[in-house]
Design an enzyme around this catalytic site. Structure first.
Site, mmCIF file in Angstrom:
data_model
loop_
_atom_site.group_PDB
_atom_site.id
_atom_site.type_symbol
_atom_site.label_atom_id
_atom_site.label_comp_id
_atom_site.label_asym_id
_atom_site.label_seq_id
_atom_site.Cartn_x
_atom_site.Cartn_y
_atom_site.Cartn_z
ATOM 1 N N LYS A 33 -2.632 37.865 -5.020
ATOM 2 C CA LYS A 33 -2.160 37.016 -3.923
ATOM 3 C C LYS A 33 -0.823 37.492 -3.366
ATOM 4 O O LYS A 33 -0.666 37.636 -2.142
ATOM 5 C CB LYS A 33 -2.034 35.571 -4.418
ATOM 6 C CG LYS A 33 -1.267 34.639 -3.495
ATOM 7 C CD LYS A 33 -1.184 33.257 -4.084
ATOM 8 C CE LYS A 33 -0.265 33.178 -5.278
ATOM 9 N NZ LYS A 33 1.166 33.287 -4.927
ATOM 10 N N THR A 34 0.137 37.734 -4.245
ATOM 11 C CA THR A 34 1.471 38.135 -3.788
ATOM 12 C C THR A 34 1.429 39.476 -3.075
ATOM 13 O O THR A 34 2.105 39.680 -2.066
ATOM 14 C CB THR A 34 2.447 38.199 -4.985
ATOM 15 O OG1 THR A 34 2.454 36.928 -5.649
ATOM 16 C CG2 THR A 34 3.852 38.531 -4.522
ATOM 17 N N ASP A 225 2.987 30.381 1.302
ATOM 18 C CA ASP A 225 2.451 30.661 -0.031
ATOM 19 C C ASP A 225 2.161 29.345 -0.744
ATOM 20 O O ASP A 225 2.793 28.319 -0.466
ATOM 21 C CB ASP A 225 3.479 31.489 -0.814
ATOM 22 C CG ASP A 225 2.901 32.085 -2.086
ATOM 23 O OD1 ASP A 225 1.665 32.092 -2.248
ATOM 24 O OD2 ASP A 225 3.693 32.549 -2.928
ATOM 25 N N GLU A 226 1.210 29.364 -1.682
ATOM 26 C CA GLU A 226 0.871 28.184 -2.504
ATOM 27 C C GLU A 226 0.642 26.948 -1.626
ATOM 28 O O GLU A 226 1.169 25.858 -1.888
ATOM 29 C CB GLU A 226 1.989 27.908 -3.528
ATOM 30 C CG GLU A 226 2.325 29.080 -4.434
ATOM 31 C CD GLU A 226 1.285 29.339 -5.513
ATOM 32 O OE1 GLU A 226 0.192 28.733 -5.441
ATOM 33 O OE2 GLU A 226 1.550 30.163 -6.400
ATOM 34 N N GLN A 256 -6.089 25.598 -8.262
ATOM 35 C CA GLN A 256 -4.816 25.559 -8.976
ATOM 36 C C GLN A 256 -3.863 24.522 -8.387
ATOM 37 O O GLN A 256 -2.647 24.630 -8.544
ATOM 38 C CB GLN A 256 -4.167 26.947 -8.967
ATOM 39 C CG GLN A 256 -4.993 28.001 -9.689
ATOM 40 C CD GLN A 256 -4.293 29.335 -9.784
ATOM 41 O OE1 GLN A 256 -3.297 29.486 -10.497
ATOM 42 N NE2 GLN A 256 -4.804 30.318 -9.075
ATOM 43 N N ARG A 612 -4.028 31.820 -17.407
ATOM 44 C CA ARG A 612 -2.746 32.475 -17.700
ATOM 45 C C ARG A 612 -2.950 33.666 -18.637
ATOM 46 O O ARG A 612 -2.069 34.507 -18.779
ATOM 47 C CB ARG A 612 -1.770 31.504 -18.398
ATOM 48 C CG ARG A 612 -1.319 30.273 -17.628
ATOM 49 C CD ARG A 612 -0.864 30.554 -16.235
ATOM 50 N NE ARG A 612 -1.981 30.460 -15.301
ATOM 51 C CZ ARG A 612 -2.008 31.039 -14.112
ATOM 52 N NH1 ARG A 612 -1.020 31.796 -13.714
ATOM 53 N NH2 ARG A 612 -3.054 30.895 -13.318
#
Length: 756
Positions: A33-34, A225-226, A256, A612
């Site tokens: 994503k980043t 973002d997010e 998420q 994670r």
């Protein structure tokens, strides 16, 4: 110039290059994503888009800084540093300072953290002679914060009959008055809290359309973002700014979304297509982080959520080990078993301690694991504890800086007027505060006035004068000294250092070290932000440091220690080996859930925990657990049953296979295919269906009785038609079409099917 696009897979490249119009990038866990977000910005810059016309919003300063560094490596430092990139709070505080004339606040307004805000509310409750056991500060603060995040002003709150009824039921009917007074006192002090930064931006854009038009035209491309974590206030700001050009790109993962308790609305990402009908959607579905087994297990879990954007997350990494599930007799034994497993796994796989994480649902669970880790001499670090900038001595020093920059800051004034001790007691301060509230003035202005309140007499008056003089003299230096020079001089002149050195207790030594670290941090900020002959001023430093989040403030992140934290704190992190502990009903999922929406959020939280991990996941639960001083039995979490058993290791030898046998086997019932020790769970699903975790498997001949073409009934999925049966004995699998629930593949021994 765009060679960096070769670093991307096909769908990532497509998401980067299609930058005009509205885009929704659904990014599964570990899907890069980043990288996509940073490459998209870098690509915009290579296409001639001016950096200052790009607005990129993140949820932590740390994320923004890392992205700027990555962009700088791709297209150059100068371009990257001119972007409007940062957290919602940092970007919009910058706009509020620029447009201060339209807000009624000073350009150098203070930013109150949560503790400052609670202190003001506590004082208001006291001034109103209210019972602080009924009007609990934390709860009143929560009500005010929730109102602001839903764009409810004090006037709107006061006029809302539903909120009035709710407050009356809570026996806090005067909450609206507290909210109104709190807002007035913040304005008087020239201060905003974190929620105000967003609420006041919305008000600014609502009341001043010419200012809104200015920024609509200024920002040609907006990236968020997010996006699944945005609240109503953030959502409205973004929607207003994007309305003119429609060039908005949001990145996130509905699976998420775990911050509803902070006001986050999953609907913002789910309804993106309604807000921008001509949107393009890009699904980043390849997980580069985790093994195939972990990814597949997480997929089968999240499929149980109805409210979601469908995607097929996959991994091309190694298949990896099964997720190991084990149950101990008690919560204390669970702690010992996890600690023993870490020792064994670290030795067997030659892993450092920082490769391990213990994740739990509530902070209260940490004690047992801390004790177990200490007994094994395993270094560990608690995440989400007291941040560096929340420590008393750090806040004391920064309060001096706050008062120099904004003399109206009442909380800073009260914090330092008698620190170090000047002989100005609480009675004197209380009289000064009463006068300030009566006159509607900041404490500083009353203290500086020609006449202090008449009930402040003698030496107290002189000591206040001396304090005012001290601050005034140092304020004169603020134009010629940088932030480090000014605060370093303050620390020495106040005697803070000498008072701590006079008694060299461990506590005082620690405080001295923290002040030294603070000054080092200020010096680094000055050095990094110096430009030409301009000095880096104290107000620039304070504007930056006041907007740090818990994630930004984590200290010692490079230490070789086991990470111990809540699942919420783990979002965005990754580890080789993850232990998800306390997997029990009424713990995970929480006993506080009361709706389908809440159980789905709990399931998303467990999904975050699973994803994670890079290599190994352990799920543990205890048969008994102490709660409120008494021992109570615990049933395993329903979420364990929701993972397809083909991805789980339920074998009896788990206590010897990576979980050393440190307690008698008889006292450690484990899950196994022989006893299927997944007990009944309570309560039932919120939709009323009774999908229980059963104590016993199907009879061993069940697979022989079920045939293709039969109609069967499942406790959760209802009636369905058997399509096929594969395998023999206890491992037989059946494929059934359940109508609305669709086609399911089940292990016969666990399916609890009834032949109709």
């Amino acid at each position: 110039m765009t060679d960096f696009l070769n670093d991307l897979n096909d769908i990532q490249r497509e998401a980067v290059m299609n930058y005009d119009g509205a885009s929704l990038i659904i990014a599964g866990a570990g899907s890069g994503k980043t990288r996509v977000l940073t490459y998209r910005i870098a690509y915009l810059l290579t296409q001639g888009v001016p950096p200052w016309s790009i607005l990129a919003l993140t949820f932590t300063n740390k994320a923004a800084e890392e992205m700027i560094d990555r962009i700088a490596a791709l297209v150059g430092e100068e371009e990257a540093r001119r972007l409007w990139m940062g957290t919602f709070h940092s970007v919009f505080s910058r706009i509020l300072r620029t447009e201060a004339a339209a807000t009624g606040y000073p350009p150098k307004f203070s930013i109150y953290d949560a503790q400052d805000a609670k202190n003001v509310i506590k004082q208001i409750i006291k001034d109103m002679n209210l019972d602080d056991q009924t009007y609990k500060v934390k709860e009143v603060y929560g009500s005010i914060s929730a109102a602001k995040n839903n764009l409810i002003t004090p006037a709107m709150y006061e006029a809302d009959s539903f909120l009035a009824k709710k407050d009356t039921e809570r026996k806090r009917p005067l909450t609206a008055q507290i909210y109104k007074t709190y807002t007035q006192r913040c304005l008087k002090a020239g201060a905003m809290d974190f929620d105000d930064l967003l609420l006041n931006t919305n008000i600014l854009f609502r009341d001043h359309p010419e200012i809104l038009d200015k920024y609509r035209n200024f920002f040609r491309y907006i990236l968020v973002d997010e996006y699944q974590d945005t609240n109503s206030s953030q959502y409205m700001i973004v929607k207003k700014l994007a309305q003119l050009r429609g060039n908005i790109c949001v990145v996130g993962d509905d699976a998420q979304s775990i911050y509803a308790f902070r006001g986050a609305r999953i609907e913002n990402i789910l309804n993106f297509r309604k807000d921008y009908p001509d949107y393009k959607i890009f699904k980043l579905e390849q997980n580069y982080r985790s093994t195939q087994n972990i990814v597949n297990a997480a997929n089968t879990l999240i499929e149980n959520n109805r409210n979601r954007i469908r995607k097929n997350v996959f991994s091309e990494n190694d298949r990896g080990d099964l997720i190991r599930v084990f149950r101990t007799g008690s919560d204390q034994e669970e702690g010992y078993a996890v600690a023993a497993s870490i020792v064994e796994m670290a030795h067997r796989h030659r892993l450092n301690h920082k490769n391990f994480a213990i994740l739990y649902r509530t902070n209260a669970q940490s004690r047992i694991f801390e004790e177990a880790l200490r007994k094994r001499n395993i270094p560990y670090r608690i995440y989400g504890g007291l941040s560096f900038y929340e420590r008393k001595e750090v806040k004391d020093v920064l309060a001096y800086g706050r008062l120099l920059v904004n003399p109206k800051d009442d909380e800073a004034f009260k914090r330092i007027i008698n620190f170090p001790s000047r002989g100005i007691g609480n009675i004197t301060l209380s009289r000064l505060e009463s006068a300030a509230n009566r006159l509607g003035l900041p404490l500083w202005e009353v203290a500086c006035g020609n006449e202090l309140p008449p009930d402040i007499t003698g030496s107290a008056r002189e000591k206040i004068r001396q304090f005012i003089h001290f601050i005034g003299e140092h304020a004169k230096d603020s134009a010629s000294l940088d932030a480090y020079q000014l605060l370093h001089r303050i620390v020495l002149a106040t005697g803070i250092i000498s008072s701590l050195q006079s008694e060299k207790t461990p506590e005082n030594i620690s405080r001295l070290q923290n002040i030294d670290e603070l000054l080092n941090g200020i010096r680094e900020f000055v050095e990094e932000n110096a430009s030409g002959s301009d000095i880096v001023t104290l107000d620039q430093y304070l504007a930056n440091v006041s907007l740090r989040t818990d994630a930004d403030n984590d200290q010692g992140k490079d230490a070789d220690s086991v990470a111990v934290m809540t699942v919420h704190a783990a979002k965005g992190l990754e580890f080789d080996v993850v232990y998800i502990v306390g997997m029990e009903e009424n713990l995970f999922p929480s006993q506080m859930i009361s709706s389908m929406q809440e159980i789905e959020e709990e399931r998303r939280l467990f999904y975050v925990a699973l994803t994670r991990a890079r290599r190994n996941v352990f799920l543990s639960c205890a048969g008994t657990r102490f709660r409120w001083g008494s021992l109570s039995s615990s049933a395993p979490s329903r979420f364990i049953k929701e993972i397809d058993p083909q991805y789980l290791d339920l074998a009896e030898n788990n206590m010897r296979n990576g979980l050393p046998q440190i307690i008698p086997q008889a006292s450690v019932p484990v899950f196994s295919s022989k006893n299927a020790a997944l007990p009944h769970r309570t309560p039932p699903y919120p939709d009323g269906k009774n999908d229980r975790l059963t104590d016993t498997p199907e009879p061993q001949d069940q697979h022989e009785r079920i045939k293709p073409g039969m109609t069967v009934e499942h406790e959760r999925f209802g009636r369905g038609k058997v399509l096929s049966l594969d395998g023999n004995g206890s491992n037989a699998r059946v494929v059934i079409h359940f109508g609305a629930a669709g086609q399911k593949q089940l292990l016969v021994k666990f399916a609890k099917l009834r032949i109709v």
